[in-house]
Enzyme design. Structure first.
Site, PDB file in Angstrom:
ATOM      1  CG  ASP A 204      10.966 105.418 -77.845  1.00 28.01           C
ATOM      2  OD1 ASP A 204      10.598 104.481 -78.570  1.00 28.01           O
ATOM      3  OD2 ASP A 204      12.134 105.869 -77.887  1.00 28.01           O
ATOM      4  CB  SER A 228      12.665 103.828 -82.277  1.00 26.34           C
ATOM      5  OG  SER A 228      12.609 103.399 -80.932  1.00 26.34           O
ATOM      6  CD  GLN A 278       9.189 102.182 -81.009  1.00 28.96           C
ATOM      7  OE1 GLN A 278       9.879 101.334 -80.453  1.00 28.96           O
ATOM      8  NE2 GLN A 278       9.045 103.405 -80.522  1.00 28.96           N
TER       9      GLN A 278
END
Length: 296
Positions: A204, A228, A278
């Site tokens: 991430d 996110s 993502q």
């Protein structure tokens, strides 16, 4: 033992509360919300503790609410399937009585196959050429933003060595593709599941930043409000998270205050070990109209 190793191990070491129920804590930082990679990594650990003899091959998750770093996170695991070849777990992260995160993880027995191919790793400078010592020799080092300097100076669980340093000075990356070398800051135990969870934690870091590369901007820009929304990851081949891995990132689309970012992760020898996708929110902060600006 390195403080970085202690921190990462403590972050990923959950406290068992009951069958299928675990508690995780956040490190003491100045962040106002829990780092998304931390929740992914901890949820992975919770899932792995309910499966024997198999390793995760994929995960799919949604960030529902911002996490509060001041209180523990409760992870509830549902054992959805234990088949002959695959096992499936659903994990819900809970704070203040509400679900803040949800993830599905699939586990697979190792199998032989006649199909075996992968994309080629890009040709970029090795991490040894991107050390603090090497970068300090560059003429632009004195003008480097402080947050980039901290990549090389701070003691964090994950080491980051960006390749395209010029973009932090406003240079646009026309094709939007960026590269970052990553690894855990200290050696990890020889537990394959722990290395998977560590890479999930690291995946991430900076991924949404790929959406800004085309514009010569970064998510460290104080005008940006990144978050996110969802995250998916596929594990292809064995690796160690404490050895250098090349994280190749790009963003094929951005629209409506949302951006899609993709990543492929390679070992230094060119072996493709994981893929990531993502979607995130990338809003710009709205300045207050002059009439709303306090006088003085």
């Amino acid at each position: 033992m390195s403080r970085s190793l202690i921190d990462l191990i403590s972050i990923l070491d959950l406290e068992p509360l009951e069958v299928n129920l675990f508690r995780g804590t956040s490190p003491k930082t100045s962040w106002q919300r829990v780092f998304g990679g931390q929740v992914i990594g901890q949820a992975m650990v919770a899932a792995c503790r309910t499966v024997e003899g198999r390793l995760p091959h994929s995960l799919h998750c949604y960030f529902i609410l911002p996490g509060d770093p001041q209180v523990p996170i409760i992870y509830e695991v549902e054992r959805l399937r234990d088949g002959r070849s695959y096992a499936t777990r659903r994990i819900t992260a809970i704070q203040h009585g509400h679900a803040i995160f949800s993830m599905m993880v699939s586990f697979h027995n190792d199998e032989e196959s006649s199909f075996n191919h992968q994309d080629k790793m890009p040709d970029v400078p090795p991490p040894e050429k991107l050390t603090a010592e090497e970068i300090s020799k560059q003429p632009f080092f004195k003008e480097m933003p402080e947050f980039i300097r901290r990549y090389y100076e701070s003691d964090r669980p994950i080491e980051l060595r960006p390749v395209e340093l010029s973009r932090y000075f406003g240079k646009k990356i026309e094709d939007g593709k960026i590269h970052v070398w990553i690894r855990t800051a200290a050696k990890l135990p020889d537990d394959p599941a722990l290395h998977l969870c560590a890479l999930a934690y690291a995946s991430d870091f900076s991924l949404l930043d790929a959406a800004m590369a085309r514009y010569g901007r970064t998510l460290f820009d104080k005008r940006m409000m990144p978050a996110s929304l969802d995250h998916a990851m596929w594990f292809h081949r064995p690796f160690r998270a404490d050895e250098w891995l090349l994280y190749v990132q790009d963003s094929p689309s951005a629209q409506g205050a949302r951006a899609l970012a993709r990543g492929t992760i390679f070992k230094a020898d060119g072996t493709l070990v994981a893929s990531v996708a993502q979607e995130g929110s990338i809003r710009e902060r709205r300045e207050k109209p002059e009439s709303e600006t306090p006088a003085g």
